[in-house]
Design a protein around this motif. Structure first.
Motif, PDB file in Angstrom:
ATOM      1  N   LEU A  50       1.036  -1.172   0.047  1.00 20.38           N
ATOM      2  CA  LEU A  50       0.130  -0.019  -0.026  1.00 20.38           C
ATOM      3  C   LEU A  50       0.975   1.181   0.043  1.00 20.38           C
ATOM      4  CD1 LEU A  50      -2.746  -0.993   2.571  1.00 20.38           C
ATOM      5  CD2 LEU A  50      -2.927  -0.822   0.048  1.00 20.38           C
ATOM      6  N   VAL A  55      -1.259   4.354  -2.065  1.00 15.31           N
ATOM      7  CA  VAL A  55      -2.685   4.131  -1.960  1.00 15.31           C
ATOM      8  C   VAL A  55      -3.464   4.230  -0.559  1.00 15.31           C
ATOM      9  CG1 VAL A  55      -2.907   3.084  -4.307  1.00 15.31           C
ATOM     10  CG2 VAL A  55      -2.737   1.642  -2.041  1.00 15.31           C
ATOM     11  N   GLN A  58      -6.038   6.723  -0.097  1.00 18.21           N
ATOM     12  CA  GLN A  58      -7.297   6.121  -1.050  1.00 18.21           C
ATOM     13  C   GLN A  58      -7.990   5.027  -0.159  1.00 18.21           C
ATOM     14  OE1 GLN A  58      -6.650   5.128  -5.298  1.00 18.21           O
ATOM     15  NE2 GLN A  58      -8.522   3.719  -4.972  1.00 18.21           N
ATOM     16  N   LEU A  59      -7.347   4.016   0.483  1.00 18.17           N
ATOM     17  CA  LEU A  59      -7.896   2.981   1.301  1.00 18.17           C
ATOM     18  C   LEU A  59      -8.814   3.709   2.336  1.00 18.17           C
ATOM     19  CD1 LEU A  59      -8.688   0.319   2.126  1.00 18.17           C
ATOM     20  CD2 LEU A  59      -6.167   0.058   3.142  1.00 18.17           C
ATOM     21  N   LEU A  75     -21.900  -4.299  -1.935  1.00 14.18           N
ATOM     22  CA  LEU A  75     -21.055  -5.201  -0.600  1.00 14.18           C
ATOM     23  C   LEU A  75     -20.659  -4.349   0.342  1.00 14.18           C
ATOM     24  CD1 LEU A  75     -20.151  -8.280  -1.341  1.00 14.18           C
ATOM     25  CD2 LEU A  75     -17.929  -7.167  -1.242  1.00 14.18           C
ATOM     26  N   ARG A  76     -21.011  -5.074   1.464  1.00 19.30           N
ATOM     27  CA  ARG A  76     -20.623  -4.189   2.812  1.00 19.30           C
ATOM     28  C   ARG A  76     -19.253  -4.298   3.379  1.00 19.30           C
ATOM     29  NH1 ARG A  76     -23.960  -3.968   6.751  1.00 19.30           N
ATOM     30  NH2 ARG A  76     -22.433  -2.822   7.801  1.00 19.30           N
ATOM     31  N   LEU A  89      -9.517  -5.975   5.666  1.00 18.67           N
ATOM     32  CA  LEU A  89     -10.774  -5.545   5.483  1.00 18.67           C
ATOM     33  C   LEU A  89     -11.748  -6.675   5.841  1.00 18.67           C
ATOM     34  CD1 LEU A  89     -10.213  -3.707   2.170  1.00 18.67           C
ATOM     35  CD2 LEU A  89      -9.838  -2.660   4.518  1.00 18.67           C
ATOM     36  N   GLU A  92     -18.223  -8.274   3.334  1.00 23.53           N
ATOM     37  CA  GLU A  92     -19.599  -9.143   3.123  1.00 23.53           C
ATOM     38  C   GLU A  92     -19.080 -10.409   2.179  1.00 23.53           C
ATOM     39  OE1 GLU A  92     -22.708  -7.304   1.268  1.00 23.53           O
ATOM     40  OE2 GLU A  92     -24.050  -8.964   1.424  1.00 23.53           O
ATOM     41  N   TYR A  93     -19.759 -11.609   2.477  1.00 24.86           N
ATOM     42  CA  TYR A  93     -19.568 -12.828   1.536  1.00 24.86           C
ATOM     43  C   TYR A  93     -20.582 -12.937   0.680  1.00 24.86           C
ATOM     44  CZ  TYR A  93     -19.042 -17.430  -0.142  1.00 24.86           C
ATOM     45  OH  TYR A  93     -18.703 -18.495  -0.697  1.00 24.86           O
ATOM     46  N   ALA A  94     -20.346 -12.994  -0.704  1.00 27.89           N
ATOM     47  CA  ALA A  94     -21.296 -13.086  -1.728  1.00 27.89           C
ATOM     48  C   ALA A  94     -21.224 -14.600  -2.153  1.00 27.89           C
ATOM     49  CB  ALA A  94     -21.246 -12.019  -3.035  1.00 27.89           C
ATOM     50  N   GLY A  97     -20.741 -15.828  -5.629  1.00 29.13           N
ATOM     51  CA  GLY A  97     -19.485 -15.517  -6.480  1.00 29.13           C
ATOM     52  C   GLY A  97     -19.451 -14.525  -7.508  1.00 29.13           C
ATOM     53  N   GLU A  98     -18.408 -14.957  -8.235  1.00 27.33           N
ATOM     54  CA  GLU A  98     -18.347 -13.703  -9.385  1.00 27.33           C
ATOM     55  C   GLU A  98     -18.930 -13.659 -10.500  1.00 27.33           C
ATOM     56  OE1 GLU A  98     -13.798 -14.840  -8.506  1.00 27.33           O
ATOM     57  OE2 GLU A  98     -13.719 -12.830  -9.149  1.00 27.33           O
ATOM     58  N   LEU A 144     -20.395  -8.958  -7.801  1.00 26.68           N
ATOM     59  CA  LEU A 144     -20.756 -10.441  -7.339  1.00 26.68           C
ATOM     60  C   LEU A 144     -22.015 -10.549  -6.975  1.00 26.68           C
ATOM     61  CD1 LEU A 144     -18.041  -9.851  -4.286  1.00 26.68           C
ATOM     62  CD2 LEU A 144     -17.620 -11.248  -6.254  1.00 26.68           C
ATOM     63  N   ALA A 154     -19.338  -4.769  -5.757  1.00 27.03           N
ATOM     64  CA  ALA A 154     -18.381  -5.249  -4.941  1.00 27.03           C
ATOM     65  C   ALA A 154     -16.991  -4.509  -4.659  1.00 27.03           C
ATOM     66  CB  ALA A 154     -17.891  -6.634  -5.169  1.00 27.03           C
ATOM     67  N   ASP A 155     -16.362  -3.699  -5.842  1.00 28.17           N
ATOM     68  CA  ASP A 155     -15.135  -3.076  -5.579  1.00 28.17           C
ATOM     69  C   ASP A 155     -15.376  -1.780  -5.708  1.00 28.17           C
ATOM     70  OD1 ASP A 155     -12.755  -2.440  -5.533  1.00 28.17           O
ATOM     71  OD2 ASP A 155     -11.979  -3.433  -7.259  1.00 28.17           O
ATOM     72  N   PHE A 156     -14.867  -0.768  -4.650  1.00 28.02           N
ATOM     73  CA  PHE A 156     -14.826   0.468  -4.604  1.00 28.02           C
ATOM     74  C   PHE A 156     -13.316   0.804  -4.454  1.00 28.02           C
ATOM     75  CE2 PHE A 156     -18.860  -0.576  -3.867  1.00 28.02           C
ATOM     76  CZ  PHE A 156     -20.098   0.793  -3.670  1.00 28.02           C
TER      77      PHE A 156
END
Ligand code: AK6
Length: 273
Positions: A50, A55, A58-59, A75-76, A89, A92-94, A97-98, A144, A154-156
């Motif tokens: 990182l 980043v 950013q994180l 996604l939480r 991190l 949340e688990y989806a 899947g993808e 996801l 899911a991805d921020f």
């Protein structure tokens, strides 16, 4: 819950399960919180990486953004903690899947499935824009599928608050609207463009401006060189919606709340999303 919110988590609070994937900054594992037996995805990021990619800020901003977002199709991020060398991190688990793997398997989706996904994403984006967050990276790789088949943004990695818009190029060009490809100022309407690209890819199995070379994709995007293949058969109503989203003039793009009223969405989307 509130007490979960401010709790200081440590690795000992979790049983670590199978690897779920490997991201740019670290690995993701299935994990179970010991006291509640709650299944989560634990993303492990190396501080060294990182730092060298600069980043960390950013994180921090992302964790800040995420901690205020609560939506069934987003996604939480439940929380985070760190030790000497890593940041963890708690995500949340989806369970299903993808999405991009599902799209590869089916080649393309039915109009009902595509419309259901697009309307749930539109509702999630309306929610984000209401909180002055634009996502800017809506593509199959960042989606996801939850246990009930619902879609989760899911991805921020690239979400920014609208007041500090940045002009970094993020990932594949396919999803970028003209104003980002031409690197001019942009706003929430970038998400409408990306949603239009996604809708096209759900129905045809390929993104609308795909080309062998980056330079050709770039040219097709800025020209809005939108063509609909003869196969698979897609309703003219779906094409009408896509044509109203993939518009160069950002002020002429179909607003998200109008998308939810479009006949193709009304007639095809499953309201439960
Ligand atoms: C809210 O979500 C996120 C929030 C933040 C970040 C992040 O890494 N931010 C960052 C990192 C470094 C620098 C700056 C910013 C990532 C995510 N989300 C994911 O990474 C999704 C896949 S991991 C979860 C997950 C769940 N459920 C699954 N089911 C199957 C696989 C799978 C995988």
């Amino acid at each position: 819950t509130a007490e979960e919110k401010q709790k200081r988590w440590t690795l000992n609070d979790f049983d670590i399960g199978k690897p779920l994937g490997r991201g740019k900054f670290g690995h993701v594992y299935l994990a179970r919180e010991k006291k509640s037996n709650h299944i989560v995805a634990l993303k492990v990021l190396f501080k060294s990486q990182l730092k060298q990619s600069q980043v960390e800020h950013q994180l921090r901003r992302e964790v800040e953004i995420q901690s205020h977002l609560r939506h069934p199709n987003i996604l939480r991020l439940y929380g985070y903690f760190y030790d000497q060398t890593r940041v963890y991190l708690i995500l949340e688990y989806a369970a299903r899947g993808e999405l991009y793997k599902e799209l590869q398997k089916c080649k393309y989706f039915s109009e009902k499935r595509a419309a259901t996904y697009i309307s749930s994403l539109a509702r999630a984006l309306i929610y984000c824009h209401g909180k002055h967050v634009i996502h800017r990276d809506i593509k199959p790789e960042n989606l996801l599928i939850g246990a009930q088949g619902e879609l989760k943004i899911a991805d921020f990695g690239w979400s920014v608050h609208t007041f500090n818009r940045r002009r970094t190029m993020c990932g594949t060009l396919d999803y970028l609207p003209p104003e980002m490809v031409e690197s001019v100022e942009h706003d929430a309407s970038v998400d409408i463009w990306s949603l239009g690209v996604l809708c096209y890819e759900f129905l045809y199995g390929v993104p609308p401006f795909e080309a062998k070379e980056h330079s050709d994709t770039y040219r097709r995007i800025v020209k809005v060189d939108l063509k609909f293949p003869m196969k698979p058969i897609v309703s003219s109503s779906a094409k009408d919606l896509i044509s109203q989203m993939l518009v160069k003039d950002t002020s002429q793009r179909l607003p998200l709340h109008k998308l939810l009223e479009h006949p193709w969405i009304v007639q095809n989307a499953d309201p439960s999303g």
